[in-house]
Design a protein around this motif. Sequence first.
Motif, PDB file in Angstrom:
ATOM      1  N   PRO A   7       0.836  -1.211   0.000  1.00  0.00           N
ATOM      2  CA  PRO A   7       0.000   0.000   0.000  1.00  0.00           C
ATOM      3  C   PRO A   7       0.864   1.252   0.000  1.00  0.00           C
ATOM      4  N   PRO A   8       0.306   2.394  -0.395  1.00  0.00           N
ATOM      5  CA  PRO A   8       1.079   3.640  -0.363  1.00  0.00           C
ATOM      6  C   PRO A   8       1.588   3.927   1.058  1.00  0.00           C
ATOM      7  N   LEU A   9       2.773   4.494   1.119  1.00  0.00           N
ATOM      8  CA  LEU A   9       3.402   4.808   2.397  1.00  0.00           C
ATOM      9  C   LEU A   9       3.427   6.320   2.577  1.00  0.00           C
ATOM     10  N   ILE A  10       3.054   6.771   3.775  1.00  0.00           N
ATOM     11  CA  ILE A  10       3.013   8.204   4.079  1.00  0.00           C
ATOM     12  C   ILE A  10       3.798   8.452   5.362  1.00  0.00           C
ATOM     13  N   LEU A  11       4.614   9.493   5.349  1.00  0.00           N
ATOM     14  CA  LEU A  11       5.286   9.967   6.550  1.00  0.00           C
ATOM     15  C   LEU A  11       4.517  11.177   7.059  1.00  0.00           C
ATOM     16  N   ALA A  12       3.943  11.046   8.243  1.00  0.00           N
ATOM     17  CA  ALA A  12       3.135  12.129   8.821  1.00  0.00           C
ATOM     18  C   ALA A  12       4.047  13.028   9.655  1.00  0.00           C
ATOM     19  N   SER A  13       4.818  13.854   8.974  1.00  0.00           N
ATOM     20  CA  SER A  13       5.810  14.657   9.679  1.00  0.00           C
ATOM     21  C   SER A  13       6.231  15.863   8.856  1.00  0.00           C
ATOM     22  N   THR A  14       6.591  16.929   9.552  1.00  0.00           N
ATOM     23  CA  THR A  14       7.170  18.098   8.877  1.00  0.00           C
ATOM     24  C   THR A  14       8.690  18.090   9.014  1.00  0.00           C
ATOM     25  N   SER A  15       9.231  17.098   9.715  1.00  0.00           N
ATOM     26  CA  SER A  15      10.659  17.074  10.016  1.00  0.00           C
ATOM     27  C   SER A  15      11.497  16.682   8.801  1.00  0.00           C
ATOM     28  N   PRO A  16      12.422  17.548   8.391  1.00  0.00           N
ATOM     29  CA  PRO A  16      13.321  17.167   7.289  1.00  0.00           C
ATOM     30  C   PRO A  16      14.258  16.035   7.695  1.00  0.00           C
ATOM     31  N   TYR A  17      14.548  15.914   8.992  1.00  0.00           N
ATOM     32  CA  TYR A  17      15.436  14.862   9.477  1.00  0.00           C
ATOM     33  C   TYR A  17      14.771  13.493   9.331  1.00  0.00           C
ATOM     34  N   ARG A  18      13.492  13.418   9.674  1.00  0.00           N
ATOM     35  CA  ARG A  18      12.780  12.138   9.522  1.00  0.00           C
ATOM     36  C   ARG A  18      12.628  11.768   8.052  1.00  0.00           C
ATOM     37  N   ARG A  19      12.374  12.761   7.220  1.00  0.00           N
ATOM     38  CA  ARG A  19      12.261  12.484   5.781  1.00  0.00           C
ATOM     39  C   ARG A  19      13.577  11.922   5.251  1.00  0.00           C
ATOM     40  N   GLN A  20      14.684  12.533   5.625  1.00  0.00           N
ATOM     41  CA  GLN A  20      15.992  12.061   5.166  1.00  0.00           C
ATOM     42  C   GLN A  20      16.284  10.644   5.669  1.00  0.00           C
ATOM     43  N   LEU A  21      15.900  10.362   6.892  1.00  0.00           N
ATOM     44  CA  LEU A  21      16.119   9.012   7.421  1.00  0.00           C
ATOM     45  C   LEU A  21      15.282   7.977   6.677  1.00  0.00           C
ATOM     46  N   ARG A  26      14.879   3.519   0.748  1.00  0.00           N
ATOM     47  CA  ARG A  26      14.707   3.454  -0.714  1.00  0.00           C
ATOM     48  C   ARG A  26      13.342   2.900  -1.118  1.00  0.00           C
ATOM     49  N   VAL A  27      12.332   3.299  -0.384  1.00  0.00           N
ATOM     50  CA  VAL A  27      10.955   2.936  -0.736  1.00  0.00           C
ATOM     51  C   VAL A  27      10.203   4.217  -1.068  1.00  0.00           C
ATOM     52  N   PRO A  28       9.235   4.147  -1.976  1.00  0.00           N
ATOM     53  CA  PRO A  28       8.477   5.358  -2.303  1.00  0.00           C
ATOM     54  C   PRO A  28       7.563   5.755  -1.135  1.00  0.00           C
ATOM     55  N   PHE A  29       7.533   7.048  -0.844  1.00  0.00           N
ATOM     56  CA  PHE A  29       6.613   7.547   0.189  1.00  0.00           C
ATOM     57  C   PHE A  29       6.316   9.009  -0.088  1.00  0.00           C
ATOM     58  N   THR A  30       5.223   9.458   0.481  1.00  0.00           N
ATOM     59  CA  THR A  30       4.873  10.872   0.417  1.00  0.00           C
ATOM     60  C   THR A  30       4.888  11.437   1.830  1.00  0.00           C
ATOM     61  N   LEU A 189       6.675  -1.718   9.890  1.00  0.00           N
ATOM     62  CA  LEU A 189       6.211  -1.750   8.504  1.00  0.00           C
ATOM     63  C   LEU A 189       5.973  -3.188   8.042  1.00  0.00           C
ATOM     64  N   ARG A 190       6.887  -4.092   8.380  1.00  0.00           N
ATOM     65  CA  ARG A 190       6.699  -5.501   8.013  1.00  0.00           C
ATOM     66  C   ARG A 190       5.435  -6.065   8.677  1.00  0.00           C
ATOM     67  N   ALA A 191       5.237  -5.734   9.944  1.00  0.00           N
ATOM     68  CA  ALA A 191       4.047  -6.215  10.653  1.00  0.00           C
ATOM     69  C   ALA A 191       2.757  -5.691  10.022  1.00  0.00           C
ATOM     70  N   ALA A 192       2.845  -4.489   9.430  1.00  0.00           N
ATOM     71  CA  ALA A 192       1.668  -3.894   8.790  1.00  0.00           C
ATOM     72  C   ALA A 192       1.460  -4.408   7.362  1.00  0.00           C
ATOM     73  N   GLY A 193       2.396  -5.225   6.858  1.00  0.00           N
ATOM     74  CA  GLY A 193       2.268  -5.775   5.528  1.00  0.00           C
ATOM     75  C   GLY A 193       2.954  -4.979   4.441  1.00  0.00           C
ATOM     76  N   PHE A 194       3.892  -4.107   4.846  1.00  0.00           N
ATOM     77  CA  PHE A 194       4.615  -3.318   3.862  1.00  0.00           C
ATOM     78  C   PHE A 194       5.935  -4.010   3.532  1.00  0.00           C
ATOM     79  N   GLU A 195       6.240  -4.164   2.250  1.00  0.00           N
ATOM     80  CA  GLU A 195       7.479  -4.812   1.812  1.00  0.00           C
ATOM     81  C   GLU A 195       8.626  -3.814   1.873  1.00  0.00           C
ATOM     82  N   VAL A 196       9.464  -3.976   2.863  1.00  0.00           N
ATOM     83  CA  VAL A 196      10.596  -3.057   3.011  1.00  0.00           C
ATOM     84  C   VAL A 196      11.676  -3.399   1.984  1.00  0.00           C
ATOM     85  N   LEU A 197      11.918  -4.683   1.769  1.00  0.00           N
ATOM     86  CA  LEU A 197      12.938  -5.116   0.796  1.00  0.00           C
ATOM     87  C   LEU A 197      12.254  -5.772  -0.387  1.00  0.00           C
TER      88      LEU A 197
END
Length: 197
Positions: A7-21, A26-30, A189-197
């Motif tokens: 499923p689509p991945l979303i980062l709920a944050s305004t932090s540039p540090y979290r975005r960079q991490l 290397r997974v697509p997210f918004t 993420l793995r527990a939620a069913g998201f393929e990290v690798l």
Amino acid sequence: MTEHTSPPLILASTSPYRRQLLERLRVPFTVIPSDVDESAWPTETPAQLACRLALTKAQAVAKLHPDSIVIGSDQVADLHGDALGKPHTHARAVAQLQRMRGQTVIFQTAVAVVCQARRFAQTELAQVKVQFNQLTDKEIEAYLLAEQPYDCAGSAKSEGLGIALLARIDNDDPTALVGLPLIRTCQLLRAAGFEVL
């Protein structure tokens, strides 16, 4: 990069540090910021505050995007049970670093992953013990003028010049101090069913 079927991945944050991490995976997210009041509740510990805010941020964005997997995170500097948040001003940053000099501060970094469609919501907490050097007022002033870490809990960026403020860091999730514990994030993420690798 391989094509993702998760499923689509979303980062709920305004932090540039979290975005960079998160980009390290290397997974697509918004990025969609959450509009959450970050005030502490009267009897809340710093760890409880970090966990509540991480989950609240993820839930707020997940309500608007129920089919997506949403990551929320929050960090609170814990000085003997007192929550030290982002200073926002130079004067507050000076006061925080003066209080923390020579002290052990626990950076409580929580991450939550929520997916409404999958009825998934879990939170993990990483605790990073940081021993601060016995800093002089001159050192504090020089550091703050050089780095201006006014958007960082505890007024220090360990990934930058702030490392010079520290005597020791103890943790089991190396990115937790920067603001997003990636080991725990991958597990959730793995527990939620998201393929990290």
